[in-house]
Enzyme design. Structure first.
Site, PDB file in Angstrom:
ATOM      1  N   ASN A 163     -18.431   5.414 -10.216  1.00 22.60           N
ATOM      2  CA  ASN A 163     -17.472   5.626 -11.303  1.00 22.60           C
ATOM      3  C   ASN A 163     -17.538   7.110 -11.614  1.00 22.60           C
ATOM      4  O   ASN A 163     -18.460   7.579 -12.294  1.00 22.60           O
ATOM      5  CB  ASN A 163     -17.813   4.796 -12.540  1.00 22.60           C
TER       6      ASN A 163
ATOM      7  N   ARG B 243      -3.227   3.376 -18.788  1.00 22.27           N
ATOM      8  CA  ARG B 243      -3.550   4.461 -19.711  1.00 22.27           C
ATOM      9  C   ARG B 243      -2.679   5.694 -19.410  1.00 22.27           C
ATOM     10  O   ARG B 243      -1.624   5.574 -18.800  1.00 22.27           O
ATOM     11  CB  ARG B 243      -5.051   4.757 -19.617  1.00 22.27           C
TER      12      ARG B 243
ATOM     13  N   GLU C 208     -15.088   2.445  -5.474  1.00 23.01           N
ATOM     14  CA  GLU C 208     -14.731   3.144  -6.719  1.00 23.01           C
ATOM     15  C   GLU C 208     -14.567   2.110  -7.837  1.00 23.01           C
ATOM     16  O   GLU C 208     -13.874   1.108  -7.645  1.00 23.01           O
ATOM     17  CB  GLU C 208     -13.410   3.883  -6.483  1.00 23.01           C
TER      18      GLU C 208
ATOM     19  N   HIS D 120     -13.784   1.593 -12.112  1.00 28.87           N
ATOM     20  CA  HIS D 120     -13.439   2.081 -13.449  1.00 28.87           C
ATOM     21  C   HIS D 120     -13.537   0.921 -14.423  1.00 28.87           C
ATOM     22  O   HIS D 120     -13.062  -0.187 -14.126  1.00 28.87           O
ATOM     23  CB  HIS D 120     -12.029   2.667 -13.488  1.00 28.87           C
TER      24      HIS D 120
ATOM     25  N   PRO E 107     -19.215  11.874 -15.591  1.00 25.56           N
ATOM     26  CA  PRO E 107     -19.251  12.468 -16.918  1.00 25.56           C
ATOM     27  C   PRO E 107     -18.881  11.513 -18.048  1.00 25.56           C
ATOM     28  O   PRO E 107     -17.970  10.699 -17.911  1.00 25.56           O
ATOM     29  CB  PRO E 107     -18.234  13.619 -16.837  1.00 25.56           C
ATOM     30  N   ASN E 108     -19.618  11.663 -19.124  1.00 25.04           N
ATOM     31  CA  ASN E 108     -19.427  10.929 -20.383  1.00 25.04           C
ATOM     32  C   ASN E 108     -19.835   9.465 -20.316  1.00 25.04           C
ATOM     33  O   ASN E 108     -19.855   8.775 -21.339  1.00 25.04           O
ATOM     34  CB  ASN E 108     -17.970  11.046 -20.884  1.00 25.04           C
TER      35      ASN E 108
ATOM     36  N   ALA F  13     -13.882  11.190 -15.372  1.00 20.31           N
ATOM     37  CA  ALA F  13     -12.725  12.085 -15.336  1.00 20.31           C
ATOM     38  C   ALA F  13     -12.626  12.871 -14.028  1.00 20.31           C
ATOM     39  O   ALA F  13     -11.521  13.289 -13.640  1.00 20.31           O
ATOM     40  CB  ALA F  13     -12.786  13.040 -16.522  1.00 20.31           C
TER      41      ALA F  13
ATOM     42  N   ARG G   2     -19.269   5.441 -27.005  1.00 20.55           N
ATOM     43  CA  ARG G   2     -18.040   6.197 -26.778  1.00 20.55           C
ATOM     44  C   ARG G   2     -16.829   5.279 -26.758  1.00 20.55           C
ATOM     45  O   ARG G   2     -16.818   4.301 -26.000  1.00 20.55           O
ATOM     46  CB  ARG G   2     -18.196   6.847 -25.392  1.00 20.55           C
TER      47      ARG G   2
ATOM     48  N   TYR H  75     -14.225   1.067 -23.801  1.00 21.38           N
ATOM     49  CA  TYR H  75     -15.344   0.948 -22.857  1.00 21.38           C
ATOM     50  C   TYR H  75     -16.401  -0.085 -23.253  1.00 21.38           C
ATOM     51  O   TYR H  75     -17.349  -0.306 -22.493  1.00 21.38           O
ATOM     52  CB  TYR H  75     -16.008   2.316 -22.661  1.00 21.38           C
TER      53      TYR H  75
HETATM   54  C1  DQA Z   1     -13.155   5.786 -16.381  1.00 20.97           C
HETATM   55  C2  DQA Z   1     -11.671   6.142 -16.476  1.00 20.97           C
HETATM   56  C3  DQA Z   1     -11.491   7.655 -16.440  1.00 20.97           C
HETATM   57  O1  DQA Z   1     -10.109   7.976 -16.531  1.00 20.97           O
HETATM   58  C4  DQA Z   1     -12.204   8.301 -17.603  1.00 20.97           C
HETATM   59  O2  DQA Z   1     -12.087   9.701 -17.541  1.00 20.97           O
HETATM   60  C5  DQA Z   1     -13.617   7.878 -17.717  1.00 20.97           C
HETATM   61  C6  DQA Z   1     -13.973   6.482 -17.453  1.00 20.97           C
HETATM   62  C7  DQA Z   1     -13.390   4.278 -16.548  1.00 20.97           C
HETATM   63  O3  DQA Z   1     -14.472   3.836 -16.207  1.00 20.97           O
HETATM   64  O4  DQA Z   1     -12.509   3.554 -17.035  1.00 20.97           O
HETATM   65  O5  DQA Z   1     -14.480   8.652 -18.088  1.00 20.97           O
HETATM   66  O6  DQA Z   1     -13.631   6.169 -15.113  1.00 20.97           O
END
Ligand code: DQA
Length: 144
Positions: free
Chosen positions: A71, A104, A95, A97, A9-10, A74, A17, A22
């Protein structure tokens, strides 16, 4: 070697964003660079904001692909369903990020999926996806 990259998501908003966290590059643009950097690998990209669609994609590729880079955004911090999907498939999952989740908010310090992944790469920006590909390139895996 077939590798599936899955963004949760996102992450469709990458480049727009929270660019201080990011970065300003879209994933679509970065993906083109990745394909050039790893020409011998067959890279596939999927993004969804919907938890069940991420589970479905893991099921779809997880018995035939050589690896998955996930990735989960959230959902990393909330999803028992993704934990179970990774546990249930054969393909190894790395995994990733983009940000350093440990630098954070505290709610980002817990991942429900790391225990079922090969490992976690966090905090190296988009380069984390290339690091995961370097890992897969260095091993000759086939689902068993
Ligand atoms: C994320 C870190 C997550 O905590 C966050 O909700 C994201 C992006 C990252 O790539 O740093 O959406 O996965």
């Amino acid at each position: 070697m077939n590798i599936q990259i899955i963004n949760g998501p996102n992450l469709n908003l990458l480049g727009k964003r929270e660019t201080s966290i990011y970065g300003s590059e879209s994933f679509e643009s970065f993906f083109e660079t990745l394909k050039k950097r790893f020409p011998t690998m067959l890279l596939h990209y999927f993004q969804s904001n919907v938890e069940g669609e991420l589970v479905n994609k893991l099921h779809e590729v997880g018995f035939s692909f050589d690896g998955v880079i996930l990735n989960a955004g959230a959902y990393t911090h909330t999803s028992v369903a993704l934990h179970d999907a990774i546990a249930g498939i054969k393909s190894p999952v790395v995994e990733v990020h983009i940000s350093n989740v440990y630098g954070r908010e505290e709610f980002r310090h817990k991942s429900l999926i790391t225990s079922k992944c090969v490992g976690m790469i966090t905090g190296f920006g988009l380069e984390g996806y290339a690091m995961a590909l370097t890992y897969f390139k260095g091993i000759q895996v086939s689902p068993s």
